[in-house]
Design an enzyme around this catalytic site. Sequence first.
Site, mmCIF file in Angstrom:
data_model
loop_
_atom_site.group_PDB
_atom_site.id
_atom_site.type_symbol
_atom_site.label_atom_id
_atom_site.label_comp_id
_atom_site.label_asym_id
_atom_site.label_seq_id
_atom_site.Cartn_x
_atom_site.Cartn_y
_atom_site.Cartn_z
ATOM 1 N N GLY A 180 7.578 4.016 3.915
ATOM 2 C CA GLY A 180 8.246 5.193 4.435
ATOM 3 C C GLY A 180 9.676 4.867 4.787
ATOM 4 O O GLY A 180 10.245 3.881 4.297
ATOM 5 N N GLY A 181 10.257 5.707 5.644
ATOM 6 C CA GLY A 181 11.667 5.545 5.955
ATOM 7 C C GLY A 181 12.001 4.278 6.719
ATOM 8 O O GLY A 181 13.086 3.724 6.577
ATOM 9 N N GLY A 208 9.655 1.420 7.142
ATOM 10 C CA GLY A 208 9.022 0.175 6.729
ATOM 11 C C GLY A 208 8.009 0.374 5.628
ATOM 12 O O GLY A 208 7.733 1.491 5.195
ATOM 13 N N LEU A 210 0.812 -1.208 0.000
ATOM 14 C CA LEU A 210 0.000 0.000 0.000
ATOM 15 C C LEU A 210 0.848 1.261 0.000
ATOM 16 O O LEU A 210 0.414 2.306 -0.476
ATOM 17 C CB LEU A 210 -0.929 0.013 1.224
ATOM 18 C CG LEU A 210 -1.942 -1.139 1.317
ATOM 19 C CD1 LEU A 210 -2.707 -1.056 2.623
ATOM 20 C CD2 LEU A 210 -2.907 -1.091 0.133
ATOM 21 N N GLY A 211 2.046 1.168 0.547
ATOM 22 C CA GLY A 211 2.928 2.335 0.616
ATOM 23 C C GLY A 211 4.111 2.021 1.501
ATOM 24 O O GLY A 211 4.183 0.962 2.122
ATOM 25 N N ASP A 221 6.155 13.495 14.442
ATOM 26 C CA ASP A 221 6.100 13.559 12.977
ATOM 27 C C ASP A 221 4.667 13.785 12.511
ATOM 28 O O ASP A 221 4.201 13.126 11.586
ATOM 29 C CB ASP A 221 6.679 12.285 12.361
ATOM 30 C CG ASP A 221 7.054 12.473 10.889
ATOM 31 O OD1 ASP A 221 7.265 13.632 10.467
ATOM 32 O OD2 ASP A 221 7.125 11.470 10.159
ATOM 33 N N LYS A 230 2.525 -3.667 8.724
ATOM 34 C CA LYS A 230 3.725 -2.857 8.523
ATOM 35 C C LYS A 230 4.949 -3.726 8.773
ATOM 36 O O LYS A 230 5.081 -4.336 9.829
ATOM 37 C CB LYS A 230 3.736 -1.647 9.467
ATOM 38 C CG LYS A 230 4.914 -0.703 9.210
ATOM 39 C CD LYS A 230 4.771 0.593 9.988
ATOM 40 C CE LYS A 230 5.898 1.559 9.661
ATOM 41 N NZ LYS A 230 5.757 2.842 10.383
#
Length: 271
Positions: free
Chosen positions: A14-15, A17, A11-12, A129, A34
């Site tokens: 990041g830094g 995982g 699905l996407g 964040d 994740k």
Amino acid sequence: MAGEYRLLRKLGEGGFGAVYEAEHPLLKRKAAVKVLHRVADRDSDAVLRFISEAQAVNQIKSRHIIDVFSFGKLNDGRHFYVMDLLDGEPLDRWLKHQGRLDLNTALQLLTPIAGALDLANEAGIVHRDLKPQNIFLAWDSSGDVLPKLLDFGIAKLLGDSPVHTVSGTPIGTPLYMSPEQARGEKVGLRSDVYALGVLAFEMLTGQLPFTGDTTVAVLMAHIIQAAPHASEVCPEVSPLLDTPLLRMLDKDPEQRPASARNTQTKSTHDQ
């Protein structure tokens, strides 16, 4: 397989995982998983931070914070955790279509997120964040919007924590980073309040209060540049909103509200 869940598609990422859509083969329950990146998995601090994220969100009981309900390792040793699979879209994508928001709509989205941040603070956790990409807009059965706070991947537990960061190293997203974060200093809830102020400013004006051509320029703007008045950036914004926004964006964390939701209350865990 991630525990009892079969990974279906990415699905996407990041830094730290990547997130996958998954399904329980027998129960047919859908979930999001994740998985920590392989490179990060060799970094003991990254692993501890990943584990702390899973622990952190389970300490907070809020319908506006993503629910994590399982944790483990893949066959190759990478860590993962299982959480709710949400139906909706990230706030950043939604804002691109909507543009600037009227006050009532902005408050409808910001108020529950502010409440979730306060609950995190009460559990001794600073998100660090907060940004539109980490807020997901789901819709409940009645059609009402249900904002969800995501990704505590760089969250800091205010009490004893096995996760340490290098002093003087900024952690977060530059466009939403508080001055003390930009300097790599100690952060508390008021850093999240600052990021919430940036987000509120962006929603109401359609623009970010601090920008720059480089990461360093953005960080320096947070540190030394005076925050603009929202009513001057966008005439549709009432001047009555300038004072509370400027207070949230104060360079001195002690001058910011001590609570994300109620500017008159003090937080026992604030630093």
